[in-house]
Design an enzyme around this catalytic site. Structure first.
Site, PDB file in Angstrom:
ATOM      1  N   LYS A  14       0.138   7.888  -8.800  1.00 44.74           N
ATOM      2  CA  LYS A  14      -1.181   8.496  -8.632  1.00 44.74           C
ATOM      3  C   LYS A  14      -1.320   8.976  -7.197  1.00 44.74           C
ATOM      4  O   LYS A  14      -0.596   8.546  -6.296  1.00 44.74           O
ATOM      5  CB  LYS A  14      -2.311   7.524  -8.986  1.00 44.74           C
ATOM      6  CG  LYS A  14      -2.358   6.260  -8.133  1.00 44.74           C
ATOM      7  CD  LYS A  14      -3.362   6.359  -7.030  1.00 44.74           C
ATOM      8  CE  LYS A  14      -3.397   5.099  -6.187  1.00 44.74           C
ATOM      9  NZ  LYS A  14      -3.607   5.371  -4.785  1.00 44.74           N
ATOM     10  N   ASP A 138      -5.670  -1.164  -7.049  1.00 44.93           N
ATOM     11  CA  ASP A 138      -5.411   0.128  -7.695  1.00 44.93           C
ATOM     12  C   ASP A 138      -5.080   0.021  -9.183  1.00 44.93           C
ATOM     13  O   ASP A 138      -5.204   1.003  -9.912  1.00 44.93           O
ATOM     14  CB  ASP A 138      -4.234   0.839  -7.026  1.00 44.93           C
ATOM     15  CG  ASP A 138      -4.586   1.479  -5.703  1.00 44.93           C
ATOM     16  OD1 ASP A 138      -5.770   1.522  -5.353  1.00 44.93           O
ATOM     17  OD2 ASP A 138      -3.654   1.945  -5.024  1.00 44.93           O
TER      18      ASP A 138
END
Length: 168
Positions: A14, A138
């Site tokens: 990401k 995350d």
């Protein structure tokens, strides 16, 4: 080997399209606001039913002991579900470590998802997301639709409309 005894999944990277530190929290973490986007860059993780739990990795500098977040995720899943089926987990590492691309967090989320799938989905996705957030700020993002607005330490993610590809 049966279908429920082997599984190979892509574990995406990401990027943070923006990232803002708002303030330091009382717990020592920073309160953040970020727009995160999954990208087409992946590690591959294989899960094969085994006689013992085993973790291996293609990257020589990635520890495969209890300091590894995938190891910790497997332990957490087994403890919370009381499902102790042993698996050999192998990580084919492509996402650079400590590059801010979320590789370890993604590997954790992928592991929780895979173990849940291999055990016929005894745990809801929202519960897996909460467990992931216990180990990594995350990791909950990787249970999103691929674009999410993250707050808190990053563990609170609100899905956003997918971004359309742009050609430069």
């Amino acid at each position: 080997m049966g279908e429920s005894e082997r599984l190979t999944l892509l574990s995406p990277a990401k990027i943070n399209l923006f990232f803002r530190v708002l303030h330091k929290r009382d717990d020592g973490f920073h309160e953040i606001a970020s727009l995160m986007q999954a990208i087409s860059f992946f590690d591959t993780i294989s899960f094969v039913k085994s006689d013992i739990n085993r973790l291996t990795c293609s990257h020589p500098n990635l520890s495969c002991d209890d300091s590894n977040i995938v190891y910790q995720g497997r332990e957490l899943f087994q403890k919370r579900t009381a499902l102790f089926t042993p698996f050999h987990i192998h990580i084919e590492k492509r996402i650079p470590m400590e590059a801010g691309l979320g590789g370890g967090s993604s590997n954790l989320a992928t592991t929780l998802w895979a173990l849940n799938q291999l055990h016929q989905f005894p745990v809801s996705s929202s519960e897996l997301k909460r467990w992931a957030g216990e180990l990594s700020s995350d990791a909950p993002f990787f249970f999103s639709t691929g674009t999410a607005y993250a707050t808190g330490r990053g563990e609170r993610c609100e899905d956003q409309s997918s971004l359309s590809p742009k050609k430069i």
